[in-house]
Design an enzyme around this catalytic site. Sequence first.
Site, PDB file in Angstrom:
ATOM      1  CD  GLU A 192      -5.983   5.029   0.103  1.00  0.00           C
ATOM      2  OE1 GLU A 192      -5.010   5.789   0.319  1.00  0.00           O
ATOM      3  OE2 GLU A 192      -6.238   4.042   0.808  1.00  0.00           O
ATOM      4  CG  HIS A 200       0.087   6.139  -0.607  1.00  0.00           C
ATOM      5  ND1 HIS A 200      -0.883   6.871  -1.238  1.00  0.00           N
ATOM      6  CD2 HIS A 200      -0.549   5.437   0.377  1.00  0.00           C
ATOM      7  CE1 HIS A 200      -2.066   6.630  -0.654  1.00  0.00           C
ATOM      8  NE2 HIS A 200      -1.889   5.763   0.326  1.00  0.00           N
ATOM      9  CG  HIS A 213      -1.873   1.118   1.307  1.00  0.00           C
ATOM     10  ND1 HIS A 213      -3.191   1.003   0.929  1.00  0.00           N
ATOM     11  CD2 HIS A 213      -1.715   2.394   1.713  1.00  0.00           C
ATOM     12  CE1 HIS A 213      -3.790   2.176   1.091  1.00  0.00           C
ATOM     13  NE2 HIS A 213      -2.913   3.042   1.580  1.00  0.00           N
ATOM     14  CD  GLU A 214       1.408   3.743   3.648  1.00  0.00           C
ATOM     15  OE1 GLU A 214       1.694   4.817   3.074  1.00  0.00           O
ATOM     16  OE2 GLU A 214       0.301   3.534   4.205  1.00  0.00           O
TER      17      GLU A 214
END
Length: 506
Positions: free
Chosen positions: A299, A273, A269-270
């Site tokens: 997101e 980003h 997820h990160e």
Amino acid sequence: MPNTKNEHISKLKHLLSEIAHLTSALEMLQWDKEINMPKKSAEMRAQHISYLSGLIHHKTVSLNQGGLLTRLERALDKGKLSPNDKALVSEVLRDFKREQKLPQAFVEELSHETALAYGAWQQARESNDFSKFTKPLERIVELERKQAKFLGYTNSPYDALLDIYEPGMTVAELDILFFELRDSLVSLLKRIQKSKYKVDYSTLKGSFDLQRQMKFNKWLSGRVGFDLETGRLDTATHPSTITINPADVRITTRYQEDDVLNAISSTLHEAGHGMYEQGLLLEHFGTPLGTSISLGIHESQSKLWENLVGRSKAFWKYFFPKLQKEFGKPFSKLSFTESYEAYNMVKPSLIRVDADEVTYNLHIIIRYEIEKALIEGSIEVKDLPSIWNDKVKEYLGIKVPNNRLGVLQDIHWSHGLFGYFPTYTLGNLYSAQIYVAAKRDILDLEKEISKGHFEHLREWLRKRIHMHGKKYSAEKLIKKVTGEKLNSSYFTDYLEEKYKEIYRLS
Ligand code: CO
């Protein structure tokens, strides 16, 4: 005061770069506070941060000194600017004008009240007593409604707040997107729950050495394309991405001793980003052209890597053998299919951040419906626990045993973040639509992913999305990348196809 249009643009860029350098220093102090700061330095650090924040604010509100922005606005209106300068000036004006609309006294009051509300929320949550949060939250709602009035709106006051986090998005559009999504998710969930076929996430649990997990997650982040020469991965309680500049992006993840996949999904997820931030162009550093578009688009990048890629069969083909080799049990005892299905288990739960792909957005829709109604004034704060519990029962089919596991679970409202929650679901919707376009554009994308070739996708995202910064609005970007406007059916089709197979639905 310079005279020509080009001199005005250079002057603006110079002023923005001063703000950007200060902001980088501030971000660095924030990151260090999370990761490395000695305990007793907290008080001094707060002073450094507060001084720098004040300086940044001062420089931001002084941007129009000598009428610089007024002159540039005139040039913009006359159509005299190049496409890049047009985007630069209109985005700076947008932010500047919004700042101007909020009286200083109001900004101070809001920050004072949110500080109080945050403390009250913590206490209410600890003692599982919503009444301790009622009054402070009423104050926040009142101030948020005031803020909407200052900012201005045509239809719903909630539009004005939404626009802070997802510029251009409106209640009218969200109502359609979320209404269709809600019905489709509720019915898919019911079908999954009726299925006789069961999968069980707990088969993936075990005991995993933390040092080993850290090494493995670092390897994985680099493997999918997060550049470890322009970024770092560290450990934190709340995973996040902090950008010093595109050549220095710091992501964090968290580890659980009994669940290695928990860290892996938050790392992916990160990393998503982080790759967005690394993909912004250094030459535009500090200007809107070097800044991400919106929270929803941000997101979409994290959800794409965490879910569309990270929970796909193709990825699992590449990844599962690595997991078996690195950690042995329990993975060595599971088949490919057993482990893939277990990782994608769907089970309604009380806590948003623990939710699976199918139920996650129902958690968000509950929050959206509630905060919109609060801001529009059709419900009252004191009734929130019962409204919350009814919606959880209706959409997720579960009973909320107490407010701590219900209406008091999220920090957002105590911080005055109204209009923020929908960006999580928008991220999911964008990601599914973007991924379909990627599969159309990139030959055999899933086959490449199953072989561990992630660079095609990362480069595609960089060229199509990351490097443009704020040159296009979210709405324009989605049309440009996918050929049509945002549509929830890409996401619901993706879930339908995936979970039909996993849960043997008819
Ligand atoms: Co995120």
